[in-house]
Scaffold this motif. Structure first.
Motif, PDB file in Angstrom:
ATOM      1  N   LEU A   1       1.058  -1.308  -0.047  1.00 38.49           N
ATOM      2  CA  LEU A   1       0.131  -0.063   0.119  1.00 38.49           C
ATOM      3  C   LEU A   1       1.199   1.431   0.216  1.00 38.49           C
ATOM      4  CD1 LEU A   1      -2.668  -0.983   2.380  1.00 38.49           C
ATOM      5  CD2 LEU A   1      -2.796  -1.205  -0.277  1.00 38.49           C
ATOM      6  N   ASP A   2       0.375   2.657  -0.148  1.00 41.68           N
ATOM      7  CA  ASP A   2       1.028   3.769  -0.233  1.00 41.68           C
ATOM      8  C   ASP A   2       1.037   3.869   1.243  1.00 41.68           C
ATOM      9  OD1 ASP A   2      -1.472   5.495   0.887  1.00 41.68           O
ATOM     10  OD2 ASP A   2      -2.264   4.018  -1.035  1.00 41.68           O
ATOM     11  N   ALA A   3       2.247   5.034   1.478  1.00 46.72           N
ATOM     12  CA  ALA A   3       2.513   5.053   3.105  1.00 46.72           C
ATOM     13  C   ALA A   3       1.513   5.783   3.441  1.00 46.72           C
ATOM     14  CB  ALA A   3       3.803   6.515   2.764  1.00 46.72           C
ATOM     15  N   ALA A   4       0.490   6.587   2.991  1.00 41.94           N
ATOM     16  CA  ALA A   4      -0.827   7.259   3.807  1.00 41.94           C
ATOM     17  C   ALA A   4      -1.725   6.467   4.435  1.00 41.94           C
ATOM     18  CB  ALA A   4      -1.228   8.353   2.592  1.00 41.94           C
ATOM     19  N   LEU A   5      -1.983   5.688   3.041  1.00 45.50           N
ATOM     20  CA  LEU A   5      -2.960   4.270   3.787  1.00 45.50           C
ATOM     21  C   LEU A   5      -2.459   3.349   4.739  1.00 45.50           C
ATOM     22  CD1 LEU A   5      -5.821   3.257   3.508  1.00 45.50           C
ATOM     23  CD2 LEU A   5      -4.957   1.528   1.091  1.00 45.50           C
ATOM     24  N   HIS A   6      -0.711   3.200   4.601  1.00 48.25           N
ATOM     25  CA  HIS A   6      -0.097   2.085   4.932  1.00 48.25           C
ATOM     26  C   HIS A   6      -0.381   2.853   6.387  1.00 48.25           C
ATOM     27  CE1 HIS A   6       3.807   1.216   7.712  1.00 48.25           C
ATOM     28  NE2 HIS A   6       2.516   0.246   7.119  1.00 48.25           N
ATOM     29  N   ALA A   7      -0.002   4.188   6.703  1.00 49.91           N
ATOM     30  CA  ALA A   7       0.041   5.290   8.228  1.00 49.91           C
ATOM     31  C   ALA A   7      -0.916   4.239   8.759  1.00 49.91           C
ATOM     32  CB  ALA A   7       0.558   6.113   8.123  1.00 49.91           C
ATOM     33  N   PHE A   8      -2.476   5.485   7.738  1.00 49.82           N
ATOM     34  CA  PHE A   8      -3.676   5.007   8.332  1.00 49.82           C
ATOM     35  C   PHE A   8      -4.307   3.445   9.042  1.00 49.82           C
ATOM     36  CE2 PHE A   8      -8.497   4.176   8.117  1.00 49.82           C
ATOM     37  CZ  PHE A   8      -8.612   4.992   8.702  1.00 49.82           C
ATOM     38  N   LEU A   9      -3.686   2.540   8.063  1.00 50.60           N
ATOM     39  CA  LEU A   9      -3.880   1.162   9.055  1.00 50.60           C
ATOM     40  C   LEU A   9      -2.873   0.537   9.723  1.00 50.60           C
ATOM     41  CD1 LEU A   9      -5.264  -0.346   5.871  1.00 50.60           C
ATOM     42  CD2 LEU A   9      -6.521  -0.511   7.221  1.00 50.60           C
ATOM     43  N   LEU A  10      -2.395   1.656   9.523  1.00 49.88           N
ATOM     44  CA  LEU A  10      -1.138   1.229  11.288  1.00 49.88           C
ATOM     45  C   LEU A  10      -1.750   1.451  12.664  1.00 49.88           C
ATOM     46  CD1 LEU A  10       1.202  -0.134  11.980  1.00 49.88           C
ATOM     47  CD2 LEU A  10       2.862   1.948  11.816  1.00 49.88           C
ATOM     48  N   LYS A  11      -2.469   3.006  12.868  1.00 46.16           N
ATOM     49  CA  LYS A  11      -3.083   3.592  13.977  1.00 46.16           C
ATOM     50  C   LYS A  11      -4.196   2.411  14.166  1.00 46.16           C
ATOM     51  CE  LYS A  11      -1.417   8.025  13.077  1.00 46.16           C
ATOM     52  NZ  LYS A  11      -2.029   9.702  12.275  1.00 46.16           N
ATOM     53  N   ALA A  12      -4.744   2.201  13.223  1.00 48.53           N
ATOM     54  CA  ALA A  12      -5.526   1.073  13.206  1.00 48.53           C
ATOM     55  C   ALA A  12      -5.650  -0.221  13.681  1.00 48.53           C
ATOM     56  CB  ALA A  12      -6.720   1.041  11.990  1.00 48.53           C
ATOM     57  N   ARG A  13      -4.455  -0.554  12.890  1.00 50.28           N
ATOM     58  CA  ARG A  13      -3.874  -1.799  14.573  1.00 50.28           C
ATOM     59  C   ARG A  13      -3.661  -2.021  15.497  1.00 50.28           C
ATOM     60  NH1 ARG A  13      -3.643  -5.804  10.141  1.00 50.28           N
ATOM     61  NH2 ARG A  13      -3.845  -5.481   8.273  1.00 50.28           N
ATOM     62  N   MET A  14      -2.736  -1.047  15.745  1.00 53.81           N
ATOM     63  CA  MET A  14      -2.326  -0.342  16.697  1.00 53.81           C
ATOM     64  C   MET A  14      -3.157  -0.610  17.851  1.00 53.81           C
ATOM     65  SD  MET A  14       0.523  -1.587  16.294  1.00 53.81           S
ATOM     66  CE  MET A  14       0.522  -0.813  18.960  1.00 53.81           C
ATOM     67  N   THR A  15      -4.477   0.632  17.886  1.00 53.04           N
ATOM     68  CA  THR A  15      -5.103   0.510  18.548  1.00 53.04           C
ATOM     69  C   THR A  15      -6.502  -0.724  18.848  1.00 53.04           C
ATOM     70  OG1 THR A  15      -5.167   2.858  17.423  1.00 53.04           O
ATOM     71  CG2 THR A  15      -7.608   2.139  18.545  1.00 53.04           C
TER      72      THR A  15
END
Length: 371
Positions: free
Chosen positions: A51-65
């Motif tokens: 995935l692109d960087a922005a989408l990866h960053a969002f999903l990483l936050k969702a995963r950590m939450t």
């Protein structure tokens, strides 16, 4: 033979079986929560590669939450403490966290046709995960229904897809197939647990609870409520060895089965009856009327057994059966062993008194007051 009602709902399960099932589920729940806490953050590596960087960053936050939201479940599992209500809370909390994560991914990724396989398969994975638990059919279907409604509603409200479009109907069909498969596995596990539980806690000859479950139940009552509120009767068949010697063991089995049936007919549902071992039975009931009421009930039981003759299955001979009964009244601080021990002393006295009689233990000697 199992009834459909036992598979459909937990309402007709015994308290002891419910505790056994919850204990079994708690271990699996703990491992499942740990697996999800490891797997959900670990998948971010795949996101980083695809995935692109922005989408990866969002999903990483969702995963950590999601990881943080799941983290209380493992310590909470140690406080479930055999309670079915707490187990249900834990399961629905787990489902709620996973649904929230699925909806967040849906909003971030948009058109499901462009999703990675790991995301498109997520709804089916959720239903499959709950198949590791021996859930009742009603609970399994309820969980699947909530997943249906949440995910299909999310597609409609968050992505603007038609509720009855072809793509939605295809997913609904697949979700239905996974639900049926999960329900089959869940009911199979519940069926297995019920059978194993009954084999380990039921006396094969009489159909009543065996000594293992009987002692467990008495111990629990004494620990939770105190033995002082209970009366225990120890019932022994008189000269049972002679029945086996004269008429054979088949006749002895018929006598035990008939006596068990006769005792059960005289008792209320709330009163505990079990086979203690050999030719001995135990009845546990609340005090209510005190010693005299306990004596009257014991006499009624004794007379009902005496009045019912047993036909020998081999010779058609009628066998006369009598019982001796020892009664002990629970005291403060009693354990299951001490209560049964005093009932055994009363039973021994009944044997000395000539058998076919009832002996109630005398009240404890009063402590003289200091002058």
């Amino acid at each position: 033979m199992l009834k459909l009602s036992e598979i459909w709902s937990a309402a007709c399960h015994s308290q002891d079986f419910t505790m056994t099932r919850v204990e079994f589920m708690t271990v699996r729940f703990r491992w499942l929560a740990a697996l999800l806490m490891l797997g959900i953050p670990a998948w971010s590596l795949i996101d980083w590669l695809t995935l692109d960087a922005a989408l990866h960053a969002f999903l990483l936050k969702a995963r950590m939450t999601t990881f943080l939201a799941l983290s209380p479940l493992i310590p909470f599992s140690f406080f479930i403490d055999y309670r079915l209500g707490r187990m249900r809370v834990a399961l629905f909390y787990l489902m709620g966290v996973m649904l929230a994560f699925a909806l967040a991914c849906m909003v971030a990724l948009g058109n499901p046709a462009e999703l990675q396989v790991g995301y498109t398969a997520f709804p089916y994975l959720m239903i499959s995960l709950f198949a590791v638990f021996p859930l009742t059919l009603m609970m399994g279907l309820l969980i699947s229904l909530l997943i249906f409604v949440s995910l299909l509603g999310g597609r409609c409200l968050l992505l603007g897809q038609p509720l009855f479009g072809m793509e939605t109907l295809n997913q609904l069909w697949l979700l239905g197939m996974f639900t049926l498969a999960a329900a089959w596995v869940q009911c199979g596990q519940l069926n297995m647990l019920l059978r194993l539980y009954r084999e380990s806690t039921t006396d094969e000859l009489t159909g009543m609870m065996n000594r293992r479950l009987l002692m467990k139940k008495i111990s629990q009552l004494c620990e939770e409520e105190g033995c002082e509120g209970w009366t225990l009767m120890l019932i022994d068949l008189d000269r049972f060895k002679r029945v086996n010697d004269e008429f054979g063991h088949l006749a002895g089995d018929a006598v035990l089965h008939t006596v068990a049936t006769t005792l059960a007919e005289q008792l209320e549902q709330a009163q505990v009856l079990g086979r203690y071992g050999g030719e001995e039975f135990v009845i546990l009931l609340r005090h209510e009327g005190g010693r005299e009421e306990a004596r009257r009930l014991a006499e009624r039981l004794r007379l009902s057994v005496e009045a019912r003759q047993v036909k020998s299955p081999t010779t058609e001979t009628l066998i006369e059966v009598t019982v001796s009964i020892g009664v002990a009244m629970g005291r403060k601080g009693d354990s299951a062993q001490s209560l049964i021990g005093r009932a055994d002393e009363s039973l021994y006295q009944a044997k000395i008194d000539g058998r076919n009689c009832v002996v109630v233990e005398p009240p404890p000697a009063s402590v003289p007051m200091a002058g």
